[in-house]
Each structure stands twice: as structure tokens, then as C-alpha cells.
Design an enzyme around this catalytic site. Structure first.
Site, PDB file in Angstrom:
ATOM      1  N   HIS A   1       1.011  -1.209  -0.098  1.00  0.00           N
ATOM      2  CA  HIS A   1       0.048  -0.026  -0.116  1.00  0.00           C
ATOM      3  C   HIS A   1       0.943   1.128   0.013  1.00  0.00           C
ATOM      4  O   HIS A   1       0.576   2.138  -0.911  1.00  0.00           O
ATOM      5  CB  HIS A   1      -0.938  -0.013   1.160  1.00  0.00           C
ATOM      6  N   GLU A   2       1.879   1.139   0.991  1.00  0.00           N
ATOM      7  CA  GLU A   2       2.856   2.439   1.102  1.00  0.00           C
ATOM      8  C   GLU A   2       3.551   2.697  -0.256  1.00  0.00           C
ATOM      9  O   GLU A   2       3.948   3.872  -0.817  1.00  0.00           O
ATOM     10  CB  GLU A   2       3.424   2.385   2.324  1.00  0.00           C
TER      11      GLU A   2
ATOM     12  N   HIS B   1       1.484   4.260  -2.718  1.00  0.00           N
ATOM     13  CA  HIS B   1       1.385   5.690  -2.901  1.00  0.00           C
ATOM     14  C   HIS B   1       2.877   5.970  -3.154  1.00  0.00           C
ATOM     15  O   HIS B   1       2.736   7.231  -4.318  1.00  0.00           O
ATOM     16  CB  HIS B   1       1.532   6.172  -1.340  1.00  0.00           C
TER      17      HIS B   1
ATOM     18  N   HIS C   1      -5.622   7.247  -2.656  1.00  0.00           N
ATOM     19  CA  HIS C   1      -6.540   5.895  -2.217  1.00  0.00           C
ATOM     20  C   HIS C   1      -7.446   5.907  -3.111  1.00  0.00           C
ATOM     21  O   HIS C   1      -8.057   6.862  -3.981  1.00  0.00           O
ATOM     22  CB  HIS C   1      -6.894   6.599  -0.660  1.00  0.00           C
TER      23      HIS C   1
ATOM     24  N   TYR D   1      -9.988   2.556   1.611  1.00  0.00           N
ATOM     25  CA  TYR D   1     -10.151   2.776   2.996  1.00  0.00           C
ATOM     26  C   TYR D   1     -11.085   1.411   3.279  1.00  0.00           C
ATOM     27  O   TYR D   1     -11.961   1.032   2.625  1.00  0.00           O
ATOM     28  CB  TYR D   1     -10.852   3.982   3.551  1.00  0.00           C
TER      29      TYR D   1
END
Lengths: 636, 45
Positions: free
Chosen positions: A89-90, A93, A99, A148
Site C-alpha cells: 500500500h505505502e 503511494h 486512495h 479505506y
């Protein structure tokens, strides 16, 4: 995020900072392997490139979005962030992804319930218009690893995000692996057409059987079928759910009255890394004498026909069910994988079948825990399952405990147990990382979202009684018994009670044919205790005497400590300790000064020369004037 | 024999914390929960 300047090169330089926890370091390297398998993004240790990612243990889990051209771009994997999907996930980014629920069309798919959001935290539900953020023509993705969860930033117990299709309410917020659409977007953004480590996947649905060929050096052929009277009744890929599809390859040895072989060879494959993992499902419907041999046909430069090298012989194949197998290959030249069915004469009917083959240049799991008739254990008060005992390559004996008693979550724990090598091993057990993976049995390895957690043995860890947690099980463990009555010692378990929710466990292909597979790897990661490059004790000693200034990093080259100095697009540090700063501006100033100095010098030389020549001619002219005057006076 | 409940150590303490929960518990108020904006770790700062 829109803008080419936010893109990284396909190979991202990174540094794993020494602040990182040991378990986190191992998990980050595992996450890089998922990128290598499913995308064209690769990672390499930083070697002085202008921009790189510094992964360190900061406060929390966070990253910047896109390549910010900071030189050193920080990405934090703090406490409790050491999960593979969190790292994925990071890094998404960092690669330029926001997101999922911030995309411009999100209101078509989810409702943000503003009065359930904590006061002052509304900014977490930003939305970007399509001049800032591009969804690359990919549909809204409830299954994205970048979405999310429904409880994000809630002020009570009610969800802050409500999906317009209610079936997806508990799907959003998965932290298992990339979704198909995550991969589609990433591969579109970075123009990926292949990956570094994926080689082949075959479920035999197409008639070309993935380019596999029947060998001419055998007795019989493998047949592409969708069912066999003696079993299997259907394939493994789709478990016979669609009429007219669902094929597998079958070697029918029912009519055999002598020893017979049938070879099925893969297409030609070209390795890059020199190690491969072959995975496939195998079904035996005849008897325990059936055997499958795996060969590699190796095409070295001077062997055009390829030489056949045996890799493994699979014997004692359970009868009447699909079984998962892993085989490690070490091909360095062009090669084919060869499946050889071997049947010994016998009266019974049936044969061998194979399906769902995957080949990748990755490491195979060390152990496979196959749990049959799984549904009976879910939510059952007796749902405490212990794996068979396994040994790590170092010799440590261990066991996995799967806790299925809860009605909502599944727990998984790792236990050291007493074993045959305990007297020769180091205690407390130092820095062994155990990776436990609940396998998503999708036929294509690239489309799986397997659920994975890793834990690492810290030799200094103390339990509630003041003992070393990872000490010898016969010393700190409790007495337990194997099903056959053999007594052993089991140390305390270490793991999580929230490995996966039962709802997610029942989704995808975690359970297939009521079978579940837990893949296990236990490996020594003590070499990760210091980084840049892979350390040895001498590396530590040499670098301990060297201090690099200005964020330079000490490395050892040819037994000598050296500083790798950071550099940017138009600046760099230099000198033995990175103590001097250089920049393009300095160079321009030096060049301009040099040009000015040379110009000045040339001007002086020119002026002097002109002066001298003029003076010389002036003298000459004046002497000629006197002579003329004399001549004239004489003439007139 | 089943292992007693207290014979296991739960690294998550029974709570499935997402990235945003972890950051909030640390008192961080990062942009969109886990995004660092142009070198400023804290959105307010």
C-alpha cells in the site's frame, strides 16, 4: 497522480534503514517480490542514483505520493506496519497512487457519511477531480488494496463509507494483496508489458495447452480431458462449475501391463534469475505405485537437443483428491519443464492428472500444510488445529496452530517444538522469520490475493515468567502429544488472533473443494540486521569507524569502508566523507569564470601585440620620414 | 492436546488495526491518514 514528473524509473533504488525492525525488513523484501511477480516494477539497493526511497521506522505507516525528487524520499514502516499488504500500500503511494475512494467518480459507488466522521478528520475523505488524478479507464475498485475500510475515521460504531452495492461493504479495506484492478492501473501507468519473475501459468482451458508438447521419447501421450471415469470427476481450476469447460491433462495407465512412461513438455522457457518455483496440482486415481517425475530439459550452448535432468520423483501420491505440489528448479539456460508419468503394471484402472501449473522465478514455500474437510472446523468450539511438525533448513522444529473457534476471526500462531537437532542449535533461537500464507487457490498465480503474515524470533524476547520466549522448547515449553502418542515439548505460540476474518476466508479461492493450504517458510534473516550492503561482521566493524556526513551511507567495497554520497538532479556531495557539496551552478560559475579569464588574457595579449606592432611601425615610419626629408632636401 | 489460551502471544492484541488506526493511535494527523505532503509530516504543520 497526473504528471510524468511523479513517475519513478522501473527499477526503484531503495535503502532499508537500520532503524527498521528485523521482521519489517523481511516483510519489505517479500513485498518487493510481489511487485516483481505481478508488475514490471523492480527494486535495487541504492547505488548513488539521484532519487531513492529510504524505508525507515518512523512513527506510523506513511509515504509521499509519487516521486517527489527529494533525493532521499522517506517511507515509514513503523511499529505494527510490518504486514506485506501495508508495505505494498505505502509503495503504491510512492509510485503515484492516491486512495481508491478519493477518485473523481467515487460518489457513484460509495456514500461518505459525513456526520459519522470524527470532527476535524473530514480531510481524509478528499476527492480529486480528473485534472489531478486519473483512474486510467479502470472501473471503481472495491477490492483495491488502496481502499479505506468501512470503519475509517469513524466517531462511533457506524460505517463512514457505505458501498452502493451492499455486497461490497465488507470487501473494502482488504489488506491481503494487489487486486486485479490495482495491477491493471499500475501496469498501465508504468507501461508494463511483462514482469521480472513470472514465467508461465496454465490451467489447460485452451486447446493449445499453453504450448506444451508431447514427447516423442515415450510410450503414451497425456490427454486433455474434462473428466475421467475413475476420477477426477472434474478439473481443479473451476472445479467443474461450468459445463463444457474445465480441462486438465490426464495420463491413462489403466490399459498398461508393463512399465510405461508418458512425457509432457512445457514450451521453451528463458530464465533470468537462475532459480524457479514450479507449482501444480496432481491427482492419482489408480494406485500408490503411480509416480510423477519432474525433469528439466536443459539447452546449453553446445547441446541443441537439450539434456534431460531429473529434478524430483513424486511417489506415494494420495489417491482420490487433488494435491498441491511445489518443486524448486535451478535452470540457468533455456529450458523446458518435463512432466513424466510413470506407471508400473497393475490390474487397477485410472492414472495421473495434472492441472493449474504455475512457474515463476520465485522461492518455493518450504512446507505445505494441507487441511482437508475444512468447513467443519470453522466456528467450531473444537476448531483448534495443529499442523504436523516441520523442520526449518537450520534444523529448528516447529508447528503452526490455527485457531478457528471464533465466529468472526481466524487466528494463526507459530510454535517452536522440541526436535531432533535441539542440542546442536543456537538458543534462544535467533532471527528466524516464519511466513505463514493462506493460499488463494486461483489457478493463475498473478491473480491471487493470498493472506500472509510473518513473525520473527527475537532472541532477547522475555515471556511473563522472565524466561527467554524463544529458548529451547524442552526448557520453556509445555508437554504435548502427537496423534500417534509421541510426547514432545511445545513453546509458547506467537502470532495473531486476527489473521483473516471468516467472511474473507470464505471468499475468493481460499477454500477450494473444501481444502485449505497454509504455506510455510522459516528462514534465517540475521543477515538483515545491518544493511547496505548485506552485512558481515567485518562490514559492521569497518563502517563503525567511518562517519559519513550529509546523509551519506557507509558501504564496504573491496574490504574498504567507503561513503556513498547523496546526489540530486543538479547537486551532489563528494569527498571521502561526503563533506563537500557540488552543484551544477558551481560548475557553470567555474566555466563562466574560466571563459572570462581566457577572454581577458587573450584581450591583453591582443592589445599588447597591437601596441607592439603599432609602436614598431611608428618607429619605422618616423625613420623613413627623416630619410625622405633628406632625399627631398637633396633633390630639391 | 490443545494449548491453553494464555500460552500464545497475540501481536495484534485481538484488534485488526488498519494503517489509519495505527497512525491515529500514535496521535498522527497525516494527510488522508497515511500520506506525507511535500516533506511536511503533519498536515497542520
Amino acid at each position: 497522480i497526473i504528471g510524468d514528473n511523479y513517475r519513478w524509473p522501473h527499477t526503484i533504488p531503495y535503502v532499508l534503514d537500520d532503524t527498521l525492525e528485523m521482521n519489517a525488513k523481511g516483510v519489505i523484501l517479500e513485498a518487493f517480490e510481489r511487485y516483481r511477480l505481478k508488475t514490471c516494477i523492480d527494486f535495487k539497493p541504492w547505488a548513488g542514483e539521484p532519487n531513492y526511497v529510504l524505508v525507515f521506522k518512523g512513527s506510523g505507516c506513511w509515504s509521499s505520493v509519487g516521486n517527489r525528487h527529494f533525493g532521499k524520499q522517506e517511507l515509514s514502516i513503523g511499529t505494527n506496519c510490518d504486514r506485506i499488504a501495508t508495505v505494498q500500500h505505502e509503495f503504491l503511494h510512492a509510485l503515484g497512487f492516491w486512495h481508491e475512494q478519493s477518485r473523481s467518480d467515487r460518489d457513484d459507488y460509495v456514500m461518505i457519511v459525513w456526520d459519522r466522521i470524527q470532527s476535524g478528520r473530514e480531510h481524509n475523505f478528499n476527492m480529486y477531480n480528473d485534472t489531478v488524478s486519473d483512474s486510467l479507464n479502470v472501473p471503481y475498485d472495491y477490492t483495491s488494496v488502496m481502499h479505506y475500510s468501512k470503519t475509517a475515521f469513524q466517531n462511533g460504531t457506524e460505517p463512514t463509507i457505505v458501498t452502493r452495492i451492499s455486497d461490497f461493504e465488507d470487501v473494502i479495506g482488504q489488506r491481503m494483496d494487489f487486486s486485479d484492478y490495482d495491477l491493471l492501473k499500475l501496469n498501465r501507468l508504468y507501461n508494463c508489458s511483462s514482469s521480472l519473475t513470472f514465467m508461465d501459468s496454465c490451467n489447460f482451458e485452451l486447446e493449445n495447452v499453453c504450448g506444451m508438447i508431447q514427447s516423442s521419447e515415450d510410450d503414451l501421450d497425456w490427454q486433455r480431458v474434462s473428466q475421467v471415469s475413475g476420477g477426477p470427476e472434474n478439473d481443479h481450476s473451476i472445479m467443474g462449475q461450468c459445463k463444457g469447460s474445465g480441462f486438465f491433462m490426464h495420463f491413462d495407465s489403466s490399459s498398461v501391463d508393463t512399465e510405461t512412461i508418458a512425457r509432457l513438455e512445457s514450451r521453451l522457457l528463458y530464465p533470468k534469475r537462475g532459480f524457479q518455483c514450479l507449482e501444480f496440482y496432481l491427482y492419482n486415481s489408480r494406485n500408490e505405485n503411480e509416480q510423477l517425475n519432474i525433469y528439466v530439459r536443459d539447452y546449453s550452448a553446445d547441446d541443441q537437443n537439450g539434456s534431460l535432468n531429473i529434478v524430483t520423483e513424486i511417489k506415494e501420491i494420495p489417491i482420490g483428491s487433488w494435491q498441491l505440489y511445489y518443486v524448486t528448479l535451478q535452470a540457468t539456460n533455456k529450458f523446458r519443464v518435463v512432466f513424466e508419468g510413470l506407471s508400473i503394471a497393475g490390474a487397477s484402472s485410472g492414472g495421473l492428472s495434472i492441472d493449474d501449473i504455475n512457474l515463476s522465478e520465485t522461492r518455493c514455500p518450504h512446507h505445505v500444510w494441507h487441511i482437508e474437510n475444512f468447513t467443519q472446523f470453522i466456528g467450531n468450539p473444537n476448531g483448534s488445529l495443529y499442523s504436523p511438525p516441520f523442520y526449518s533448513s537450520k534444523g529448528y522444529a516447529f508447528q503452526i496452530y490455527l485457531d478457528l473457534k471464533s465466529l468472526t476471526n481466524v487466528g494463526i500462531y507459530f510454535h517452536l517444538i522440541s526436535g531432533a537437532n535441539d542440542d546442536e542449535l543456537e538458543w534462544p533461537c535467533p532471527w528466524q522469520q516464519v511466513t505463514m500464507t493462506l493460499l488463494d487457490q486461483n489457478p493463475d498465480i498473478r491473480q491471487r490475493m493470498s493472506n500472509q503474515r510473518s513473525v520473527t524470533t527475537d532472541p532477547s524476547m522475555i515471556d511473563d515468567n522472565g524466561n527467554y520466549f524463544w529458548d529451547k522448547p524442552s526448557k520453556v515449553g509445555q508437554v504435548a502429544f502427537f496423534p500417534n502418542g509421541t510426547q514432545f515439548h511445545r513453546s509458547g505460540g506467537y502470532g495473531t488472533s486476527v489473521f483473516i476474518t471468516q467472511e474473507r476466508l470464505k471468499s475468493r479461492d481460499f477454500m477450494k473443494g473444501n481444502d485449505v493450504y497454509i504455506l510455510l517458510t522459516m528462514e534465517d534473516i540475521s543477515h538483515l540486521s545491518s544493511t547496505n550492503p548485506v552485512p558481515t561482521s567485518s562490514v559492521n566493524d569497518l563502517c563503525s569507524e567511518v562517519t559519513c556526513e550529509n546523509d551519506g551511507i557507509c558501504t564496504v567495497q573491496n574490504d574498504k569502508a567507503e561513503c556513498r554520497c547523496p546526489a540530486g538532479k543538479d547537486w551532489w556531495y563528494m569527498g571521502e566523507r561526503c563533506e563537500k557539496k557540488g552543484s551544477v551552478r558551481d560548475t557553470i560559475v567555474i566555466a563562466a569564470s574560466s571563459i572570462a579569464a581566457v577572454f581577458g588574457l587573450m584581450l591583453i595579449v591582443t592589445l599588447v601585440s597591437v601596441y607592439c606592432v603599432r609602436r614598431k611601425y611608428r618607429k619605422k615610419t618616423s625613420s623613413n620620414t627623416v630619410k625622405t626629408s633628406m632625399e627631398n632636401s637633396y633633390a630639391f | 492436546l490443545p494449548t491453553p489460551e494464555d500460552f500464545v502471544k497475540d501481536i495484534d492484541n485481538g484488534i485488526d488495526q488498519d494503517i489509519f488506526d495505527i497512525n491515529q493511535d500514535l496521535g498522527l494527523d497525516l494527510f488522508e491518514g497515511d500520506i506525507r505532503v511535500d516533506g511536511a509530516q503533519d498536515r497542520n504543520s
